[in-house]
Design a protein around this motif. Structure first.
Motif, PDB file in Angstrom:
ATOM      1  N   GLY A  97      42.917  71.149  32.440  1.00 43.19           N
ATOM      2  CA  GLY A  97      43.026  69.925  33.228  1.00 43.19           C
ATOM      3  C   GLY A  97      41.695  69.507  33.819  1.00 43.19           C
ATOM      4  N   LEU A 105      39.731  67.917  31.167  1.00 43.30           N
ATOM      5  CA  LEU A 105      40.236  66.569  30.921  1.00 43.30           C
ATOM      6  C   LEU A 105      39.600  65.572  31.879  1.00 43.30           C
ATOM      7  CD1 LEU A 105      42.191  64.738  29.391  1.00 43.30           C
ATOM      8  CD2 LEU A 105      43.956  65.341  31.068  1.00 43.30           C
ATOM      9  N   THR A 126      35.926  65.010  30.616  1.00 38.90           N
ATOM     10  CA  THR A 126      35.857  64.223  29.386  1.00 38.90           C
ATOM     11  C   THR A 126      36.269  62.774  29.645  1.00 38.90           C
ATOM     12  OG1 THR A 126      38.094  65.011  28.792  1.00 38.90           O
ATOM     13  CG2 THR A 126      36.214  66.181  27.849  1.00 38.90           C
ATOM     14  N   ALA A 127      37.251  62.582  30.525  1.00 34.92           N
ATOM     15  CA  ALA A 127      37.667  61.217  30.852  1.00 34.92           C
ATOM     16  C   ALA A 127      36.544  60.462  31.560  1.00 34.92           C
ATOM     17  CB  ALA A 127      38.920  61.249  31.724  1.00 34.92           C
ATOM     18  N   ALA A 143      39.333  64.432  23.374  1.00 32.65           N
ATOM     19  CA  ALA A 143      40.631  65.064  23.139  1.00 32.65           C
ATOM     20  C   ALA A 143      40.461  66.398  22.415  1.00 32.65           C
ATOM     21  CB  ALA A 143      41.520  64.131  22.319  1.00 32.65           C
ATOM     22  N   VAL A 177      39.552  69.158  24.888  1.00 32.23           N
ATOM     23  CA  VAL A 177      40.709  69.599  25.674  1.00 32.23           C
ATOM     24  C   VAL A 177      41.638  70.457  24.821  1.00 32.23           C
ATOM     25  CG1 VAL A 177      42.716  68.827  26.984  1.00 32.23           C
ATOM     26  CG2 VAL A 177      40.553  67.593  27.194  1.00 32.23           C
TER      27      VAL A 177
END
Length: 219
Positions: A46, A49, A52-53, A164, A167
């Motif tokens: 998480g 994530l 990366t976001a 993605a 992750v």
């Protein structure tokens, strides 16, 4: 076949598997129980994530170019890792290791090997914060992702795919580490072995935390 995607997969796999604070926390919590280890692994994924976001959205660039904001994240991350390290070292004295006849520390007596919901939430939170507050990650992703976007292709779909993939690799690697530790749990939870692992993880996390808090600005 997309050679750049294959190359990125290899680089990302090495990056995810590289031992660090997140790896140490997963191992330490997996010693308590399989569920605690898996919860920590999910938290780490998480945290990845989040990074990366941010990289896809371009916010990482803002963070990197603002020294005060970047230093704040660095101090917060270092302080949290330092807290985890000192907690691990203190736990050696505060909770003497059992003789191996009882359930692992952090589990309920009526459900051996399964942590209470509070323990699950704490493990999940530890994994997430350890990774989300890592100040090196924004720089890493910001510098890494654009290199694997082919010239002439729209950057957003490609960076989304790469993010993605990172992750997914984390969701494979860290749960695998937790399951391996649990598999070896009977040996790893022997009093002397468990004490050595707890102490080693405490020293490693404390050292990482001190390096972040007292070190120069990471750029």
């Amino acid at each position: 076949m997309d050679a750049q995607l294959i190359a990125f997969t290899g680089v990302a796999a090495g990056m995810v598997a590289l031992p660090g604070a997140d790896f140490t926390v997963v191992v330490r919590n997996a010693l308590a129980s399989r569920t605690a280890g898996l919860a920590t692994a999910l938290g780490v994924a998480g945290g990845l994530l989040v990074h990366t976001a941010l990289a896809v959205a371009g916010l990482a660039a803002v963070l990197v170019t603002m020294p005060v904001l970047f230093r704040t994240v660095q101090l917060l991350g270092g302080a949290y890792v330092l807290y985890l390290g000192l907690s691990a070292l203190y736990a050696i004295r505060r909770r003497p290791l059992r003789d191996g006849s009882g359930p692992p520390s952090g589990t309920r007596e009526d459900e051996p090997g399964r942590p209470a919901p509070r323990e699950f939430g704490r493990a999940l939170r530890q994994g997430f914060l350890t990774n989300a507050l890592n100040p090196k990650a924004p720089v890493l992703f910001l510098s890494l992702l654009p290199q694997f976007v082919p010239h002439g292709q729209p950057p957003l779909p490609r960076t989304l795919l790469l993010a993605a993939l990172v992750v997914v690799l984390a969701l494979i690697w860290f749960p695998a580490v937790a399951l391996l530790v649990d598999r070896l749990g009977r040996w790893l939870r022997r009093p002397r072995t468990a004490r050595a692992i707890e102490g080693g993880s405490g020293v490693a996390l404390t050292g990482l935390g001190l390096a972040l808090v007292t070190g120069p600005l990471l750029r």
